[in-house]
Design a protein around this motif. Structure first.
Motif, short mmCIF file in Angstrom:
data_model
loop_
_atom_site.label_atom_id
_atom_site.label_comp_id
_atom_site.label_asym_id
_atom_site.label_seq_id
_atom_site.Cartn_x
_atom_site.Cartn_y
_atom_site.Cartn_z
N VAL A 1 0.83 -1.21 0.00
CA VAL A 1 0.00 0.00 0.00
C VAL A 1 0.86 1.26 0.00
CG1 VAL A 1 -1.77 1.29 1.25
CG2 VAL A 1 -1.87 -1.21 1.17
N THR A 2 1.76 1.38 0.97
CA THR A 2 2.55 2.62 1.08
C THR A 2 3.67 2.67 0.05
OG1 THR A 2 3.85 1.54 2.82
CG2 THR A 2 2.06 2.97 3.52
N LEU A 3 4.22 1.52 -0.32
CA LEU A 3 5.25 1.51 -1.35
C LEU A 3 4.69 2.03 -2.68
CD1 LEU A 3 8.11 0.80 -2.31
CD2 LEU A 3 7.31 -1.54 -2.74
N SER A 4 3.46 1.62 -3.01
CA SER A 4 2.86 2.08 -4.26
C SER A 4 2.68 3.60 -4.26
CB SER A 4 1.51 1.39 -4.48
OG SER A 4 0.58 1.74 -3.47
N GLN A 5 2.24 4.15 -3.11
CA GLN A 5 2.05 5.60 -3.03
C GLN A 5 3.39 6.33 -3.13
OE1 GLN A 5 -0.93 6.78 0.13
NE2 GLN A 5 -0.80 4.60 0.59
N TYR A 6 4.40 5.80 -2.46
CA TYR A 6 5.72 6.43 -2.47
C TYR A 6 6.31 6.43 -3.88
CZ TYR A 6 10.68 7.21 -1.56
OH TYR A 6 11.97 7.69 -1.59
N LEU A 7 6.23 5.29 -4.56
CA LEU A 7 6.79 5.20 -5.91
C LEU A 7 6.05 6.11 -6.88
CD1 LEU A 7 7.48 1.35 -6.24
CD2 LEU A 7 9.11 3.18 -5.73
N ARG A 8 4.75 6.17 -6.76
CA ARG A 8 3.95 7.01 -7.66
C ARG A 8 4.33 8.48 -7.53
NH1 ARG A 8 -2.13 7.20 -6.13
NH2 ARG A 8 -1.19 8.53 -4.54
N GLU A 9 4.60 8.93 -6.31
CA GLU A 9 4.87 10.35 -6.07
C GLU A 9 6.33 10.75 -6.26
OE1 GLU A 9 2.61 12.62 -5.57
OE2 GLU A 9 0.96 11.17 -5.55
N ASN A 10 7.25 9.79 -6.12
CA ASN A 10 8.66 10.16 -6.03
C ASN A 10 9.57 9.57 -7.10
OD1 ASN A 10 8.89 11.64 -3.20
ND2 ASN A 10 7.54 9.86 -2.92
N GLU B 1 7.84 7.17 -13.56
CA GLU B 1 7.11 5.96 -13.95
C GLU B 1 6.99 5.01 -12.76
OE1 GLU B 1 8.56 4.12 -17.48
OE2 GLU B 1 8.71 5.99 -18.60
N GLY B 2 6.68 5.60 -11.62
CA GLY B 2 6.60 4.83 -10.38
C GLY B 2 5.52 3.76 -10.37
N VAL B 3 4.40 4.03 -11.04
CA VAL B 3 3.32 3.03 -11.08
C VAL B 3 3.79 1.79 -11.83
CG1 VAL B 3 0.98 2.54 -11.90
CG2 VAL B 3 1.51 4.78 -10.91
N ALA B 4 4.48 1.99 -12.93
CA ALA B 4 5.01 0.86 -13.69
C ALA B 4 6.04 0.10 -12.86
CB ALA B 4 5.64 1.34 -14.99
N LEU B 5 6.89 0.84 -12.14
CA LEU B 5 7.88 0.20 -11.28
C LEU B 5 7.22 -0.63 -10.20
CD1 LEU B 5 10.71 -0.31 -10.16
CD2 LEU B 5 10.61 1.93 -9.05
N PHE B 6 6.12 -0.12 -9.63
CA PHE B 6 5.42 -0.87 -8.59
C PHE B 6 4.92 -2.21 -9.15
CE2 PHE B 6 1.39 -1.93 -6.38
CZ PHE B 6 1.93 -2.21 -5.14
N GLY B 7 4.38 -2.19 -10.35
CA GLY B 7 3.93 -3.44 -10.96
C GLY B 7 5.08 -4.42 -11.14
N THR C 1 16.55 3.88 0.80
CA THR C 1 17.77 4.47 0.23
C THR C 1 17.84 4.36 -1.29
OG1 THR C 1 18.96 2.38 0.62
CG2 THR C 1 19.09 4.07 2.34
N SER C 2 16.87 3.69 -1.90
CA SER C 2 16.92 3.47 -3.36
C SER C 2 16.41 4.69 -4.13
CB SER C 2 16.09 2.24 -3.74
OG SER C 2 16.64 1.07 -3.19
N SER C 3 16.95 4.86 -5.32
CA SER C 3 16.50 5.96 -6.18
C SER C 3 16.36 5.51 -7.63
CB SER C 3 17.48 7.14 -6.10
OG SER C 3 18.79 6.72 -6.47
N SER C 4 16.69 4.25 -7.91
CA SER C 4 16.59 3.75 -9.28
C SER C 4 15.82 2.44 -9.31
CB SER C 4 17.99 3.52 -9.87
OG SER C 4 18.67 2.49 -9.17
N TRP C 5 15.36 2.07 -10.49
CA TRP C 5 14.59 0.83 -10.64
C TRP C 5 15.37 -0.38 -10.13
CZ3 TRP C 5 10.41 -0.45 -14.57
CH2 TRP C 5 9.55 0.64 -14.74
N SER C 6 16.63 -0.49 -10.52
CA SER C 6 17.41 -1.68 -10.18
C SER C 6 17.54 -1.86 -8.67
CB SER C 6 18.79 -1.61 -10.83
OG SER C 6 19.49 -0.44 -10.41
N TRP C 7 17.73 -0.74 -7.94
CA TRP C 7 17.89 -0.86 -6.50
C TRP C 7 16.57 -1.21 -5.82
CZ3 TRP C 7 22.17 -1.78 -4.14
CH2 TRP C 7 23.38 -1.34 -4.68
#
Length: 414
Positions: free
Chosen positions: A242-251, A254-260, A306-312
């Motif tokens: 729940v919170t990871l999806s919100q964090y990725l979307r806002e920060n 393409e956070g929504v795609a990353l969450f998937g 501490t991550s800022s990229s898809w791979s991390w």
């Protein structure tokens, strides 16, 4: 071929049926239930808030329903209650197609949550009844794998067939539960599994009364310690999606795609590594497995912070999932280890109260996320994962002391 035959014969046929049935019903269920909010928004005029209440009512009812189901199974036997719970789930899934009134849908969701929690608790207890103690950790691990296999395949298969989230999917889920219930009834009859958990004259403990059950539970500090530890770990796991999806979307771009992607990585990691990792850690104590899992979950949360990229983020999810793989079957086996044979269902039911963390996680995580941001929220969750080990360690030490006292009493009496 001989190894395959030996592996098959190592477990009771009904345990194999429960395992296969779990894959089957979870596969069909994941074509429908995860899409319930979408289905209701398309077929009713309900507001998003009320749809959220309906969807959330089932898991909330199931938090305490598992305990009730466990107690009832110890008092009246497992077979009929488990079959009845599957039929109740079948009726509930079918009713989502038939009814559109708000109160009716709320009642259906509550009934589904209760029935599902009954089935989950009682099926674990029956697997424990039919499996030697030294093989139960592997059985619970395989059950966890079976659930994830259904979860991984179901939505994709539903999308491929074009029925995901449709009335057809809900009807198919209902039919699958009816078929599974019928097969289980036939198998129980064939292998003489009857509704009794204690047979007098065969050296087994007599069924306790409801009052005796409550007395035992309220005084079992070991169980309470494990339940509190479980609530903390489920809180960490429950907030993740729940919170990871919100964090990725806002920060994240393409956070929504990353969450998937990371959620798919979670499922695939379980499917690929569950069996080899389970075999690898079997030589360690249950507490060591849970401790290792909690540390890995905490490390995964630190990775998210501490991550800022898809791979991390993907790497952090792999680490988090490894912890999940270690913890889930070990928790079941740990409860099995401390439960009296004639109260196994009650103890499994008490452990299901830890699912309260599925509500606390998104709520508490959301508050910290809003007030202090994502990194702080992830670090708080990492801390909770480590704090849970205090309760698990306390429970383990108390259980060891109880066993030592029992050994002294036996030696003195002999």
């Amino acid at each position: 071929m001989n190894k395959l035959k030996q592996a098959w014969e190592a477990y009771h046929p009904v345990v194999h049926l429960l395992m296969g049935g779990t894959v089957f019903v979870m596969l069909t269920q994941c074509m429908s239930l995860p899409f319930l909010a979408i289905y209701l928004s398309e077929t009713t005029t309900l507001s998003p808030a009320y749809i959220g209440v309906i969807v959330g009512a089932g898991p909330l009812a199931g938090t305490f329903g598992g305990f009730v189901g466990g107690v009832l199974s110890d008092l009246f036997g497992r077979r009929k209650l488990m079959i009845l719970s599957m039929l109740m789930m079948a009726i509930a899934f079918a009713c989502f197609i038939v009814f559109s009134q708000p109160l009716a849908l709320l009642f259906i969701s509550l009934a589904l949550g209760l029935a599902a929690s009954f089935y989950g608790t009682i099926s674990k207890a029956m697997m424990g009844d039919l499996t030697p103690e030294d093989k139960r950790f592997r059985v619970f691990s395989n059950r966890y794998l079976a659930i994830n296999l259904g979860v991984a395949i179901g939505p994709m298969l539903g999308a491929f067939l074009g029925i995901a989230g449709s009335g057809t999917a809900f009807l198919l889920t209902a039919i699958s539960y009816v078929c599974f219930a019928a097969l289980l009834a036939i198998a129980c009859k064939k292998y003489a599994i009857v509704d009794t958990t204690a047979k007098q004259g065969e050296g087994e403990a007599e069924k306790p009364s409801l009052g005796k059950m409550w007395q035992v539970l309220s005084r079992d500090v070991v169980l309470l310690s494990f339940v509190f530890g479980g609530i903390l770990l489920v809180t960490v796991h429950g907030q993740m999606s729940v919170t990871l999806s919100q964090y990725l979307r806002e920060n994240i771009e393409e956070g929504v795609a990353l969450f998937g992607v990371v959620m798919s990585v979670n499922g695939m990691t379980v499917l690929l590594l569950q069996i080899p990792l389970t075999r690898l850690v079997e030589r360690f104590s249950l507490f060591s497995r849970i401790a290792g899992g909690a540390v890995l979950m905490a490390a995964g949360e630190v990775g998210f912070a501490t991550s800022s990229s898809w791979s991390w983020f993907i790497a952090a999810m792999v680490v988090f999932t490894l912890g999940e793989i270690l913890i889930v079957p070990a928790e079941y086996a740990q409860i099995d280890q401390i439960s009296p044979a004639n109260m196994r269902g009650t103890y499994y039911g008490a452990q299901s109260i830890s699912n309260l963390g599925s509500f606390l996680g998104p709520w508490a995580g959301g508050m910290v996320l809003s007030a202090y941001g994502g990194p702080a929220m992830f670090l708080v969750m990492a801390g909770l994962a480590l704090v849970s080990l205090i309760f698990y360690r306390l429970g383990q030490r108390l259980h060891e002391k109880k066993q030592q006292r029992s050994s002294v009493v036996v030696e003195t009496a002999s």
